[in-house]
Design a protein around this motif. Structure first.
Motif, mmCIF file in Angstrom:
data_model
loop_
_atom_site.group_PDB
_atom_site.id
_atom_site.type_symbol
_atom_site.label_atom_id
_atom_site.label_comp_id
_atom_site.label_asym_id
_atom_site.label_seq_id
_atom_site.Cartn_x
_atom_site.Cartn_y
_atom_site.Cartn_z
ATOM 1 N N MET A 174 23.296 -34.878 -14.093
ATOM 2 C CA MET A 174 24.197 -33.724 -13.456
ATOM 3 C C MET A 174 23.980 -33.767 -11.945
ATOM 4 S SD MET A 174 25.281 -31.456 -15.395
ATOM 5 C CE MET A 174 25.244 -30.006 -14.497
ATOM 6 N N ALA A 175 23.054 -34.714 -11.410
ATOM 7 C CA ALA A 175 22.826 -34.778 -10.041
ATOM 8 C C ALA A 175 24.128 -35.724 -9.430
ATOM 9 C CB ALA A 175 21.715 -35.642 -9.673
ATOM 10 N N TYR A 176 24.775 -36.378 -10.353
ATOM 11 C CA TYR A 176 25.884 -37.122 -9.827
ATOM 12 C C TYR A 176 27.195 -36.351 -10.316
ATOM 13 C CZ TYR A 176 22.527 -40.715 -9.577
ATOM 14 O OH TYR A 176 21.370 -41.504 -8.891
ATOM 15 N N LYS A 177 27.303 -35.271 -10.743
ATOM 16 C CA LYS A 177 28.400 -34.463 -11.125
ATOM 17 C C LYS A 177 28.449 -33.328 -10.322
ATOM 18 C CE LYS A 177 28.345 -35.966 -15.898
ATOM 19 N NZ LYS A 177 29.512 -36.727 -15.578
ATOM 20 N N ARG A 178 28.144 -33.306 -8.861
ATOM 21 C CA ARG A 178 28.268 -32.351 -7.893
ATOM 22 C C ARG A 178 29.729 -31.988 -7.813
ATOM 23 N NH1 ARG A 178 25.026 -36.132 -5.566
ATOM 24 N NH2 ARG A 178 22.672 -35.511 -5.038
ATOM 25 N N ASP A 179 30.779 -32.541 -8.135
ATOM 26 C CA ASP A 179 32.070 -32.182 -7.854
ATOM 27 C C ASP A 179 32.901 -31.151 -9.116
ATOM 28 O OD1 ASP A 179 32.170 -33.335 -5.561
ATOM 29 O OD2 ASP A 179 32.946 -35.385 -6.364
ATOM 30 N N ASP A 184 32.085 -25.363 -15.347
ATOM 31 C CA ASP A 184 31.934 -26.780 -16.073
ATOM 32 C C ASP A 184 30.309 -27.240 -15.907
ATOM 33 O OD1 ASP A 184 34.395 -26.787 -16.664
ATOM 34 O OD2 ASP A 184 35.030 -28.237 -15.232
ATOM 35 N N GLN A 185 29.810 -26.807 -14.843
ATOM 36 C CA GLN A 185 28.301 -27.034 -14.654
ATOM 37 C C GLN A 185 27.470 -25.902 -15.463
ATOM 38 O OE1 GLN A 185 27.575 -26.590 -10.455
ATOM 39 N NE2 GLN A 185 27.851 -28.798 -10.253
ATOM 40 N N SER A 186 28.017 -24.803 -15.539
ATOM 41 C CA SER A 186 27.393 -23.754 -16.291
ATOM 42 C C SER A 186 27.401 -24.120 -17.881
ATOM 43 C CB SER A 186 27.896 -22.317 -16.103
ATOM 44 O OG SER A 186 27.445 -21.508 -17.028
ATOM 45 N N GLU A 187 28.692 -24.647 -18.274
ATOM 46 C CA GLU A 187 28.894 -24.821 -19.653
ATOM 47 C C GLU A 187 27.972 -26.195 -19.975
ATOM 48 O OE1 GLU A 187 31.027 -24.171 -23.087
ATOM 49 O OE2 GLU A 187 30.774 -22.996 -21.334
ATOM 50 N N CYS A 188 27.765 -26.936 -19.133
ATOM 51 C CA CYS A 188 26.898 -28.204 -19.661
ATOM 52 C C CYS A 188 25.682 -27.662 -19.648
ATOM 53 C CB CYS A 188 26.758 -29.335 -18.337
ATOM 54 S SG CYS A 188 28.496 -30.055 -18.192
ATOM 55 N N VAL A 189 25.063 -27.085 -18.916
ATOM 56 C CA VAL A 189 23.645 -26.543 -19.060
ATOM 57 C C VAL A 189 23.608 -25.625 -20.118
ATOM 58 C CG1 VAL A 189 21.863 -25.285 -17.821
ATOM 59 C CG2 VAL A 189 23.257 -26.829 -16.454
ATOM 60 N N GLN A 190 24.389 -24.826 -20.440
ATOM 61 C CA GLN A 190 23.976 -23.845 -21.479
ATOM 62 C C GLN A 190 24.273 -24.566 -22.983
ATOM 63 O OE1 GLN A 190 23.328 -20.806 -21.484
ATOM 64 N NE2 GLN A 190 23.526 -20.721 -19.174
ATOM 65 N N ASP A 191 25.084 -25.784 -22.993
ATOM 66 C CA ASP A 191 25.292 -26.588 -24.070
ATOM 67 C C ASP A 191 23.894 -27.398 -24.427
ATOM 68 O OD1 ASP A 191 27.935 -25.765 -24.817
ATOM 69 O OD2 ASP A 191 28.807 -27.497 -23.791
ATOM 70 N N PHE A 192 23.475 -27.710 -23.103
ATOM 71 C CA PHE A 192 22.138 -28.363 -23.392
ATOM 72 C C PHE A 192 20.890 -27.374 -23.904
ATOM 73 C CE2 PHE A 192 17.962 -29.629 -21.814
ATOM 74 C CZ PHE A 192 17.909 -31.201 -22.223
ATOM 75 N N TYR A 193 21.040 -26.167 -23.281
ATOM 76 C CA TYR A 193 20.189 -25.175 -23.656
ATOM 77 C C TYR A 193 20.054 -24.842 -25.205
ATOM 78 C CZ TYR A 193 19.021 -23.573 -18.929
ATOM 79 O OH TYR A 193 18.336 -23.710 -17.959
ATOM 80 N N GLN A 194 21.480 -24.606 -25.645
ATOM 81 C CA GLN A 194 21.827 -24.298 -26.897
ATOM 82 C C GLN A 194 21.355 -25.602 -28.023
ATOM 83 O OE1 GLN A 194 22.914 -21.590 -28.102
ATOM 84 N NE2 GLN A 194 22.393 -22.135 -30.027
ATOM 85 N N ASN A 195 21.811 -26.722 -27.629
ATOM 86 C CA ASN A 195 21.354 -27.821 -28.525
ATOM 87 C C ASN A 195 19.719 -28.108 -28.779
ATOM 88 O OD1 ASN A 195 23.874 -29.726 -29.339
ATOM 89 N ND2 ASN A 195 24.398 -28.896 -27.526
ATOM 90 N N LEU A 196 19.127 -27.876 -27.459
ATOM 91 C CA LEU A 196 17.597 -28.251 -27.399
ATOM 92 C C LEU A 196 17.042 -26.940 -28.206
ATOM 93 C CD1 LEU A 196 15.100 -29.872 -26.533
ATOM 94 C CD2 LEU A 196 15.345 -28.451 -24.513
#
Length: 517
Positions: A174-179, A184-196
């Protein structure tokens, strides 16, 4: 204030705080009144529909292109089929375009952990920059959070190593996806929360408390490392909205407790103490970096509000008492970056915390309070529109009640303007008088300074005269009279400052004696 207007209380039905889908969880204005779960489902359905519509459009455009090609290459022997490589090439280009768009819009965990995304960007060669104090502080905080996370995971034994590997890989990616956009950042984090979370539920066989404990530590570790990149990102207008809300709250500084119907008596010391603690807690939200810790500040603020209401009313506070008081606290505190903090919690907090429980309830009420402040008008405060505009413009104040004719009509406006002009003239007269008084004070200060200098010189001369008459070191000045007679008697120099001048009559000190062993 018009006496005919009926008091309009600030009331929000508890059903309005819940998700519009009727799932029973708390909704959020940022999700159009839906909870986190329903919002994600709606968003995914909308994206899937958009993808299907795009494919249907692509197929139709492909047919139109083939028909246009056939009509343009129709010869005397009849229509010719377009070259196969032309159709395939055009469709391949379209496929590449749609694949890029799809990969940009729909971010999945598989994409997040792709090898290409973990490749760090090349750095220019050159001398390393000296880290600033703030950078060093952030780095130290990250190291401390990492060590605390590792110590916690050691207690989990087997799954701890795998959890750390996944969290570290995700944060580095995520550190390399600042753009990326904030959504989309929220979607990535929430997807990670859900899977874990799903994996932890399967491992702990439905032990919700254990899973929540692990997810809280995961959120703390990840968001401390990602805070600088995802809080108030440049891709959003969060900063602009922060400034707008702060300006709005400053313009509403004149709103009183009575206007909001707040059941709090600040003259009671215990109530005043709880109000101050509530204001402090809501201001401290901005100093935290973890969404859960920001929520804890909101919860602490709300509990102080309930305590203040309970002390004032000598009974338990109700929801109808809580919301107006929370609005009053927000107006008095004017918390920094309020919109950005609300958005940060909404985007990156563990969804179970803002969907259920007391944290979710208090956070939902805070969102309602901010929405109320943004739309606040005269009717909400039981004021006429003319009164509201006069208060907002600073031409009048609730501490100085308006005359009955100044509340409505052109005559009232003219009267208010005349009163305001007279007030300005009075202020100018006071300022003129203050100028002359300031000159008088300065003159007095100069005279005092001269008197002090003269006094110091007089004291210095007096001391010098005494020293000349009675020298302490046997100076060359010739004494006369009684002074000469006193000087003729030798004095022990060691007894000058001694209170007991009879020391010479004391017996000699004891002499130590050595006895044989």
């Amino acid at each position: 204030m018009s006496a005919q207007m009926e008091r309009r209380g600030i009331h929000v039905d508890q059903s309005e705080l819940l998700c519009k889908k009727g799932c029973g969880f708390y909704g959020n204005a940022a999700w159009q009144g839906l909870c986190s779960k329903c919002w994600r489902e709606e968003n995914q359905h909308a994206r899937q529909k958009q993808i299907q519509d795009d494919w249907a459009l692509a197929a139709r455009l492909q047919k139109e292109e083939e028909a246009a090609y056939a009509s343009s290459h129709q010869g005397p022997q009849g229509p010719q089929a377009p070259p196969a490589h032309t159709s395939i090439s055009s469709f391949s280009k379209f496929e590449d375009k749609k694949s890029n768009e799809k990969s940009r819009k729909v971010t999945t965990i598989k994409k997040i952990f792709s090898p290409s995304s973990r490749t760090p960007p090349k750095k220019d060669s050159g001398p390393p920059d000296t880290p600033s104090p703030s950078t060093s502080r952030v780095s130290a905080e990250m190291d401390r959070a990492t060590q605390e996370f590792i110590d916690f995971l050691k207690t989990l034994h087997k799954p701890g190593r795998e959890i750390f590997k996944q969290c570290r890989a995700f944060t580095e990616t995520m550190a390399y996806k600042r753009d990326m956009s904030a959504e989309d950042q929220s979607e990535c984090v929430q997807d990670f929360y859900q899977n874990l979370s799903d994996k932890l539920h399967a491992y702990y066989k439905g032990s919700t408390e254990k899973v929540e404990l692990v997810m809280d530590e995961v959120e703390k570790y990840m968001m401390i490392r990602l805070y600088e990149d995802v809080f108030c990102p440049e891709t959003t207008d969060d900063e602009k909205k922060d400034l707008a809300i702060q300006k709005r709250i400053r313009a509403l500084h004149w709103v009183t407790i009575k206007m909001l119907g707040v059941p709090v008596n600040e003259e009671i010391p215990a109530v005043s103490d709880n109000v101050v603690k509530a204001i402090t807690a809501i201001i401290e939200v901005d100093s935290k970096r973890v969404p859960r810790e920001k929520l804890s500040c909101v919860t602490m603020c709300s509990k102080h509000i309930f305590n203040a209401i309970k002390i004032t009313k000598n009974e338990a506070a109700s929801a109808d008492d809580f919301l107006p008081t929370l609005i009053y606290i927000v107006l008095k505190a004017n918390p920094p970056r309020l919109h950005s903090n609300i958005q940060y919690i909404t985007r990156f907090c563990n969804p179970s915390r803002i969907m259920t429980g007391e944290d979710g309830y208090y956070f939902t009420n805070l969102c309602c309070a901010v929405a109320f402040i943004e739309k606040l008008d005269g009717q909400s405060l039981n004021l006429s529109q003319e009164e509201f505009e006069l208060y907002m413009s600073g031409q009048a104040s609730p501490q100085k009640p308006l005359s009955p004719t100044s509340a409505s009509g052109p005559v009232g406006s003219a009267t208010a303007a005349s009163a305001s002009q007279a007030h300005h003239h009075t202020s100018l007269d006071l300022l003129t008088g203050l100028d002359s008084r300031q000159e008088q004070v300065l003159d007095g200060a100069r005279r005092l300074e001269r008197d002090l200098i003269d006094w110091c010189d007089g004291v210095e001369h007096s001391v010098q005269d005494v020293l000349e008459k009675f020298p302490l070191d046997g100076g060359t000045t010739a004494p006369s009279g009684a002074a000469a007679a006193a000087a003729a008697v030798p004095a022990d120099p060691t007894a000058i400052d001694s209170d007991n001048v009879e020391n010479d009559k004391l017996p000699p000190p004891l002499t130590p004696q050595l006895f044989a062993r």
